[in-house]
Write an enzyme that holds these catalytic residues in place. Structure first.
Site, PDB file in Angstrom:
ATOM      1  N   SER A  60      16.454  32.758  66.573  1.00  0.00           N
ATOM      2  CA  SER A  60      16.609  32.610  68.013  1.00  0.00           C
ATOM      3  C   SER A  60      15.290  32.961  68.725  1.00  0.00           C
ATOM      4  O   SER A  60      14.281  32.298  68.505  1.00  0.00           O
ATOM      5  CB  SER A  60      17.774  33.470  68.503  1.00  0.00           C
ATOM      6  OG  SER A  60      18.065  33.214  69.856  1.00  0.00           O
TER       7      SER A  60
ATOM      8  N   ASP B 223      25.084  24.543  68.714  1.00  0.00           N
ATOM      9  CA  ASP B 223      24.195  25.549  69.307  1.00  0.00           C
ATOM     10  C   ASP B 223      23.434  24.947  70.479  1.00  0.00           C
ATOM     11  O   ASP B 223      22.916  23.821  70.382  1.00  0.00           O
ATOM     12  CB  ASP B 223      23.215  26.040  68.232  1.00  0.00           C
ATOM     13  CG  ASP B 223      22.265  27.122  68.715  1.00  0.00           C
ATOM     14  OD1 ASP B 223      22.395  27.581  69.875  1.00  0.00           O
ATOM     15  OD2 ASP B 223      21.378  27.508  67.935  1.00  0.00           O
TER      16      ASP B 223
ATOM     17  N   HIS C  50      25.438  29.161  68.364  1.00  0.00           N
ATOM     18  CA  HIS C  50      24.272  30.030  68.362  1.00  0.00           C
ATOM     19  C   HIS C  50      24.647  31.416  67.847  1.00  0.00           C
ATOM     20  O   HIS C  50      25.692  31.958  68.199  1.00  0.00           O
ATOM     21  CB  HIS C  50      23.700  30.151  69.778  1.00  0.00           C
ATOM     22  CG  HIS C  50      22.384  30.860  69.821  1.00  0.00           C
ATOM     23  ND1 HIS C  50      21.214  30.259  69.456  1.00  0.00           N
ATOM     24  CD2 HIS C  50      22.064  32.136  70.165  1.00  0.00           C
ATOM     25  CE1 HIS C  50      20.224  31.120  69.576  1.00  0.00           C
ATOM     26  NE2 HIS C  50      20.712  32.266  69.999  1.00  0.00           N
TER      27      HIS C  50
END
Length: 208
Positions: free
Chosen positions: A56, A150, A180
């Site tokens: 991320s 995501d 995500h």
């Protein structure tokens, strides 16, 4: 990752926004990576067998760090593992609209970016938004892991496509239906993803 790759994993406690906006966190990641390269023997490896990985926001930092080290020209990484990385800055993609509210939302993404950027327009700074880099040629091999549901899927896919088109060896893998953060949620797909990345890292480090 340590189990899957057989590698020593060094975790970077980088400074966080909003107290420490860009480039503080990236500077810390570069400092620790250079330390790892300089101390490779102490870590049970060689300077040529050091890779970087991030998830991320950490994927953003890893992609940006690979660019920064390439541009500096004095060290070579064995690889980069980008796990649903943020690469597009404040730009809004179709997957961000499609999966708005699933774990993350457009509003929280804007808040995160504003904190990291310190309110500055950094969309064209490749070390903040790697997808804006004029060239991705000469970067280390990459594995890019994406979640099919995501918000960051499309920008991660676009980055993997550009890497591939510009001559970088890329292993891109999308896990269908995963939101995500799925690597940290203990979903069944997470074990498969960690195993895949671990195998890739083991190979990249062996071949370096």
């Amino acid at each position: 990752l340590a189990q899957g790759s057989g590698a020593t994993v060094v975790s970077v406690g980088y400074r966080l926004a909003p107290e420490h906006p860009y480039p503080a966190g990236l500077d810390d990641c570069e400092t620790v990576t250079r330390w790892a390269i300089d101390n490779a023997e102490r870590l049970g490896t060689t300077a040529e067998r050091v890779a970087i990985a991030g998830e991320s926001a950490g994927g953003n930092l890893s992609a940006a760090l690979a660019l920064r080290l390439r541009d500096a020209g004095d060290v070579t990484l064995a690889g980069q593992a980008l796990l649903y990385p943020g690469t597009a800055g404040s730009r809004v993609t179709e997957s961000m609209k499609e999966f708005d509210g699933l774990v993350l939302s457009l509003d929280t993404m804007a808040m995160f970016w504003n904190a990291y950027s310190g309110g500055r327009d950094l969309d064209d700074d490749p070390y903040a938004a790697p997808l804006s880099a004029p060239s991705l040629a000469g970067l280390p091999p990459a594995v890019v892991v994406l979640g099919g549901a995501d918000l960051l899927r499309d920008e991660g896919r676009a980055y993997a496509t550009r890497l591939r088109d510009e001559g970088v060896d890329v292993d891109e893998f999308c896990f269908p239906g995963q939101p995500h953060g799925f690597l940290n949620f203990g979903f069944p797909a997470a074990a498969d993803a960690f195993a895949h990345v671990g195998r890739w890292l083991r190979s990249a480090l062996t071949n370096a």
